[in-house]
Write an enzyme that holds these catalytic residues in place. Structure first.
Site, mmCIF file in Angstrom:
data_model
loop_
_atom_site.group_PDB
_atom_site.id
_atom_site.type_symbol
_atom_site.label_atom_id
_atom_site.label_comp_id
_atom_site.label_asym_id
_atom_site.label_seq_id
_atom_site.Cartn_x
_atom_site.Cartn_y
_atom_site.Cartn_z
ATOM 1 N N CYS A 217 66.888 11.193 36.662
ATOM 2 C CA CYS A 217 68.029 10.745 35.875
ATOM 3 C C CYS A 217 67.555 10.179 34.543
ATOM 4 O O CYS A 217 66.397 9.819 34.394
ATOM 5 C CB CYS A 217 68.782 9.647 36.613
ATOM 6 S SG CYS A 217 69.105 10.020 38.323
ATOM 7 N N ARG B 33 65.883 16.057 32.268
ATOM 8 C CA ARG B 33 65.326 15.334 33.413
ATOM 9 C C ARG B 33 66.200 15.422 34.658
ATOM 10 O O ARG B 33 65.725 15.210 35.767
ATOM 11 C CB ARG B 33 65.146 13.863 33.049
ATOM 12 C CG ARG B 33 64.243 13.638 31.877
ATOM 13 C CD ARG B 33 64.071 12.171 31.652
ATOM 14 N NE ARG B 33 63.285 11.586 32.706
ATOM 15 C CZ ARG B 33 61.995 11.336 32.632
ATOM 16 N NH1 ARG B 33 61.344 11.622 31.542
ATOM 17 N NH2 ARG B 33 61.353 10.799 33.630
ATOM 18 N N TRP C 77 70.973 12.794 38.450
ATOM 19 C CA TRP C 77 70.524 13.845 39.379
ATOM 20 C C TRP C 77 70.790 13.263 40.761
ATOM 21 O O TRP C 77 70.151 12.292 41.163
ATOM 22 C CB TRP C 77 69.040 14.112 39.157
ATOM 23 C CG TRP C 77 68.476 15.249 39.949
ATOM 24 C CD1 TRP C 77 68.468 16.561 39.587
ATOM 25 C CD2 TRP C 77 67.803 15.180 41.210
ATOM 26 N NE1 TRP C 77 67.837 17.311 40.552
ATOM 27 C CE2 TRP C 77 67.417 16.496 41.557
ATOM 28 C CE3 TRP C 77 67.476 14.142 42.097
ATOM 29 C CZ2 TRP C 77 66.736 16.797 42.737
ATOM 30 C CZ3 TRP C 77 66.802 14.443 43.272
ATOM 31 C CH2 TRP C 77 66.439 15.762 43.574
ATOM 32 N N ASN D 191 68.222 4.525 37.849
ATOM 33 C CA ASN D 191 67.391 5.645 38.328
ATOM 34 C C ASN D 191 66.601 5.132 39.527
ATOM 35 O O ASN D 191 66.110 4.005 39.499
ATOM 36 C CB ASN D 191 66.383 6.085 37.268
ATOM 37 C CG ASN D 191 67.037 6.683 36.048
ATOM 38 O OD1 ASN D 191 68.250 6.894 36.039
ATOM 39 N ND2 ASN D 191 66.244 6.940 35.032
ATOM 40 N N GLY D 192 66.416 5.964 40.537
ATOM 41 C CA GLY D 192 65.651 5.536 41.711
ATOM 42 C C GLY D 192 66.544 5.502 42.934
ATOM 43 O O GLY D 192 67.652 6.054 42.936
ATOM 44 N N GLU E 155 51.610 30.070 41.588
ATOM 45 C CA GLU E 155 52.313 29.542 40.417
ATOM 46 C C GLU E 155 53.276 30.591 39.848
ATOM 47 O O GLU E 155 54.391 30.260 39.440
ATOM 48 C CB GLU E 155 51.282 29.082 39.371
ATOM 49 C CG GLU E 155 51.847 28.603 38.049
ATOM 50 C CD GLU E 155 52.762 27.390 38.128
ATOM 51 O OE1 GLU E 155 52.893 26.767 39.202
ATOM 52 O OE2 GLU E 155 53.397 27.082 37.103
ATOM 53 N N LYS F 144 57.257 29.932 39.524
ATOM 54 C CA LYS F 144 58.001 30.083 38.257
ATOM 55 C C LYS F 144 59.233 30.950 38.471
ATOM 56 O O LYS F 144 60.308 30.645 37.989
ATOM 57 C CB LYS F 144 57.142 30.723 37.165
ATOM 58 C CG LYS F 144 56.051 29.886 36.546
ATOM 59 C CD LYS F 144 56.522 28.762 35.661
ATOM 60 C CE LYS F 144 56.844 27.521 36.412
ATOM 61 N NZ LYS F 144 55.941 26.577 36.820
ATOM 62 N N GLU G 54 61.941 29.157 40.618
ATOM 63 C CA GLU G 54 62.534 28.002 39.931
ATOM 64 C C GLU G 54 63.659 28.392 38.990
ATOM 65 O O GLU G 54 64.693 27.722 38.956
ATOM 66 C CB GLU G 54 61.465 27.270 39.095
ATOM 67 C CG GLU G 54 60.578 26.348 39.888
ATOM 68 C CD GLU G 54 59.534 25.670 39.018
ATOM 69 O OE1 GLU G 54 59.288 24.477 39.230
ATOM 70 O OE2 GLU G 54 58.942 26.323 38.127
ATOM 71 N N HIS H 208 48.433 39.776 57.399
ATOM 72 C CA HIS H 208 48.720 38.932 58.570
ATOM 73 C C HIS H 208 50.172 38.476 58.588
ATOM 74 O O HIS H 208 50.483 37.402 59.098
ATOM 75 C CB HIS H 208 47.778 37.725 58.580
ATOM 76 C CG HIS H 208 46.333 38.124 58.649
ATOM 77 N ND1 HIS H 208 45.774 38.726 59.749
ATOM 78 C CD2 HIS H 208 45.346 38.053 57.725
ATOM 79 C CE1 HIS H 208 44.503 38.988 59.521
ATOM 80 N NE2 HIS H 208 44.219 38.593 58.297
ATOM 81 N N LYS I 246 62.968 17.545 36.066
ATOM 82 C CA LYS I 246 61.675 17.652 35.397
ATOM 83 C C LYS I 246 60.659 16.688 35.985
ATOM 84 O O LYS I 246 59.499 17.006 36.151
ATOM 85 C CB LYS I 246 61.877 17.380 33.897
ATOM 86 C CG LYS I 246 60.627 17.492 33.056
ATOM 87 C CD LYS I 246 60.160 18.925 32.973
ATOM 88 C CE LYS I 246 58.809 19.075 32.324
ATOM 89 N NZ LYS I 246 58.180 20.353 32.701
#
Ligand code: G6P
Length: 614
Positions: free
Chosen positions: A2, A27, A76, A102-103, A487, A491, A494, A510, A609
C-alpha cells in the site's frame, strides 16, 4: 505494497496528495482514499479501483476541494475485499480521528471484540479500523493526539506504517512505523510523510527515514520523533538520491519496457567504480568492514523472495564454481520459520530490490540473532534491509516501478558476479589472468544487452503474436540457465496470466513431458556451453512429441535452426555470466505477450511491487 502520502503546510495539499498517490500506485492499487482537514472538519473520500477512479469521484466537488492538512492512501487488500468501504482512510465513531495504514494488525480481532463490547460500531472489514477506534479511546484519556497514538500502539501486535489526522488537533500529522517503511519529507514551512520517496521527491529531497518503533509528530514547522514510550529519538536528515526523470515513463508505453531498455546502463552502473578490468580486481566499499568474515566464511546462505530468489540461485553457481564456497539458497519465507542451523562463521546474503520485503527482512533478523554476518544486495538506498545489514552492496539500478522486476534482476546478477570475483581473487581460487578475462567478459555485457534489445525486439513481437492465445508455457534451461528458465516463466505468468513453469531441462522427463503436445510452447535457454549437447537432447525429446520450440541460442549456433521453430539469437558470454544476457529476450517475450493480450503490464492484477506483509 500500500502507499501513504501526507502533507501539512500552507499550500493546497489536494494536488500534492493525488499526484503522490499516482506515483505510489505501482506498490498496490485496488482502492484509494483521501482525508482532508479544513475548518475543524474532515472530508473523507474513498473509492475502489485506481487513483484515477478516486480523482473522477472527486470531480463532484468542482475543484472546490482544498486544505492545508491531508493524507492519501492506495490499498492492496489484506483484510476485507477491495471496495469503497474497506478503502482507507478509516475513522473513529465520532469522525474526529482518521487513520491510513500499511501492514497488518495481527491482534485486531481481540481489540475489535473489546471495543464492540464498549459500544463502538465498525463500518469496514479491515484490521485498520480498530486503530481509529482504539486511538479514540486513548484520546479520551490523554486529550493529546500523539500520546493517544502511542498508547494505542502499545496494545497492538503486528506491523504498521501509519498516519493519523484529527480534527481535535488540526495542525499536525502523527506518523508511526513498525515493519512498514515510512519517511518524513522535510520542507520549508511544510512537511510531508510518505511510504516511498517517489511520492514526495517533486517537493523535497530532504528526508528522515523513520526507524522501527518510532512515532513522529509533524506540524508545518516542526518535527518531533520519539519512541512509543515518549523518549525523544535522534533524527538524521538525508538526501534522496534519484532524479524525478527516473520515476517517469519518458516516452515508453510502460515502465517495464523502459526498465528493460535501461539495462545496458543499469548493468554498467552496477559495475561503475567497482570493477578494474585491466587488473581483474573488484573494490566493494560496502563489504570492506566484513571482508575478513566473507573470506573465512564456512558457508554462504542466500535468502530472498521472487525474482531476487532467482538471482540468488545464479549466485549459488557463481559462489560455488568460482569462489569455491559452499552455498545454499532458500526462500526467505521458509528460512525464517524453520529454525535453521546458523553458525557465526556463516555469511547470509539477503537479496532484495525494495529492501523492505517482510519475509527477507525477518530472515535477516533471524540470521543476525543467530550470530551470522548478514549482508544485503539491495536496490533501494536507505531501505530497512540495507540499514539493518552488517554490510552490503547497492545494485544501483535506480527506481524500479514496473511490478515485474527486470533491471533489478540483471543488476543483482552483476553484483553477485562482482562479489564472486572479489572473493575469488582474494582467496586465490582463480589466477590473475583468469580474473582479467572474467572482468573483460563482465565489462562487455552492457554492449551485448544493447545488441539483443536492438536486434530481437521485432522478432519477439512476432513470436508473441503467434503464441498470444497459449494457455501454458514451459521454460527449460540447465546449470546457471535453470534459474533463467524459472525467471522467464515467472515474468510470463506475472503480467500475461499464462500458466508457465520453469524446469531444469533434464528434469522435464520426470513429469512435465506428459504435458507436451502440439499446443505446448517450450522455451529453451540453450547457449553453446559445456552442457549444450545435453540440452539439445532434451530439446529433441520435446520435438519428438511435437512441442513448439522457441530457443534462446548463441549467434554462432548453426545447428539449432534445424530443431527449433523459432530461434532468438543472443551473443556468447562466459557461462556463469550468461544469465545476465539470456534473460533479456525472455523479459521482452513476457512484455510483448502481455501487450498482445491487453493486460495491465505495469500493474498486474493481485501483485504488489514490495511485499511488506508476510
Ligand atoms: C514481489 C514483487 C517481485 C519481487 C519480490 C521480492 O513479489 O512483485 O517482483 O521479486 O516481491 O521483492 P524484493 O523487493 O525483495 O526483491
Amino acid at each position: 505494497m500500500c502507499g501513504i502520502v501526507g502533507y501539512v503546510g500552507s499550500r493546497n495539499c489536494v494536488p500534492i496528495i493525488l499526484e503522490g498517490l499516482k506515483r505510489l500506485e505501482y506498490r498496490g492499487y485496488d482502492s484509494a482514499g483521501i482525508a482532508l482537514v479544513k475548518d475543524g472538519l474532515f472530508s473523507i473520500d474513498k473509492k475502489a479501483g485506481k487513483v484515477a477512479d478516486l480523482v473522477q469521484h472527486l470531480s463532484h466537488y468542482n475543484g472546490s476541494l482544498s486544505a492545508q492538512l491531508g493524507m492519501g492512501h492506495t490499498r492492496w487488500a489484506t483484510h476485507g475485499e477491495p471496495n469503497d468501504i474497506n478503502a482507507h482512510p478509516h475513522w473513529d465513531s465520532e469522525e474526529k480521528i482518521a487513520v491510513i495504514h500499511n501492514g497488518i494488525i495481527e491482534n485486531y480481532s481481540t481489540i475489535k471484540t473489546k471495543l464492540v463490547r464498549e459500544g463502538h460500531v465498525f463500518r469496514s472489514a479491515t484490521d485498520t479500523e480498530v486503530l481509529a477506534h482504539l486511538i479514540e479511546e486513548m484520546y479520551k484519556r490523554t486529550q493529546n493526539l500523539a500520546s493517544a497514538v502511542r498508547h494505542a500502539l502499545a496494545e497492538v501486535e503486528g506491523t504498521y506504517g501509519l498516519v493519523v489526522l484529527s480534527t481535535h488537533e488540526s495542525d499536525r500529522m502523527i506518523a508511526a512505523r513498525k515493519g512498514s517503511p515510512l519517511i518524513i519529507g522535510v520542507g520549508d514551512g511544510e512537511n510531508f510523510v510518505a511510504s516511498d520517496a517517489a511520492a514526495i521527491v517533486d517537493h523535497t529531497r530532504q528526508v528522515i527515514y523513520m526507524k522501527d518503533g518510532e512515532v513522529a509528530e509533524i506540524t508545518a514547522t516542526n518535527i518531533r520523533t520519539m519512541t512509543i514510550d515518549d523518549e525523544d529519538t535522534e533524527r538524521e536528515i538525508e538526501e534522496i538520491t534519484f532524479e524525478l526523470s527516473q520515476i517517469e515513463r519518458g516516452g515508453y508505453d510502460h515502465f517495464m519496457l523502459k526498465e528493460i531498455h535501461e539495462q545496458p546502463e543499469t548493468i554498467t552502473n552496477a559495475m561503475r567504480g567497482r570493477l578494474q578490468v585491466d587488473e581483474g580486481t573488484v573494490v566493494l566499499g560496502g563489504l570492506r568492514d566484513v571482508q575478513d568474515k566473507l573470506l573465512k566464511a564456512r558457508r554462504i546462505v542466500i535468502t530472498a523472495c521472487g525474482t531476487s530468489w532467482h538471482a540468488g540461485l545464479v549466485g549459488e553457481y557463481l559462489f560455488e564454481e568460482i569462489a569455491r564456497i559452499p552455498t545454499e539458497v532458500e526462500y526467505a519465507s521458509e528460512f525464517r520459520y524453520r529454525n535453521p542451523i546458523i553458525n557465526s562463521d556463516d555469511v547470509v546474503f539477503l537479496i532484495s530490490q525494495s529492501g523492505e520485503t517482510a519475509d527477507t527482512l525477518a530472515a535477516g533478523r533471524e540470521a543476525k540473532q543467530k550470530g551470522a554476518t548478514v549482508l544485503g544486495i539491495v536496490n533501494v538506498v536507505g531501505s530497512t534491509i540495507a540499514r539493518e545489514s552488517h554490510g552490503g552492496v547497492y545494485v544501483h539500478a535506480g527506481p524500479e516501478i514496473g511490478v515485474a522486476s527486470t533491471k533489478a534482476f540483471t543488476s543483482q546478477l552483476t553484483v553477485l558476479s562482482l562479489i564472486t570475483l572479489m572473493i575469488a581473487r582474494a582467496k586465490g581460487t582463480i589466477t590473475e589472468k583468469h580474473a582479467q578475462v572474467l572482468s573483460q567478459e563482465l565489462a562487455a555485457i552492457p554492449e551485448k544487452v544493447s545488441r539483443i534489445l536492438a536486434k530481437t525486439t521485432e522478432q519477439i513481437k512476432e513470436i508473441a503474436e503467434e503464441f498470444r492465445n497459449a494457455q501454458n508455457f514451459l521454460y527449460l534451461g540447465r546449470g546457471a540457465n535453470f534459474p533463467v528458465a524459472l525467471e522467464g516463466a515467472l515474468k510470463l505468468k506475472e503480467i500475461s496470466y499464462i500458466h508457465a513453469e520453469g524446469y531444469p531441462a533434464a528434469e522435464m522427463k520426470h513429469g512435465p513431458i506428459a504435458l507436451i503436445d502440439e499446443n505446448m510452447p517450450v522455451v529453451f535457454v540453450v547457449p553453446k556451453d559445456g552442457i549444450y549437447e545435453k540440452v539439445i537432447s532434451n530439446l529433441q525429446e520435446v520435438k519428438a512429441r511435437r512441442g513448439r520450440i522457441i530457443a534462446v541460442a548463441n549467434e554462432d549456433d548453426h545447428e539449432i535452426e534445424e530443431l527449433a521453430d523459432f530461434v532468438i539469437r543472443v551473443p556468447r558470454t562466459y557461462g556463469y555470466f550468461g544469465p545476465i544476457v539470456n534473460i533479456i529476450p525472455l523479459q521482452l517475450l513476457s512484455y510483448y505477450m502481455a501487450v498482445a493480450r491487453g493486460t495491465n503490464v505495469d500493474q498486474p492484477r493481485n501483485l504488489a511491487k514490495s511485499v511488506t506483509v508476510e
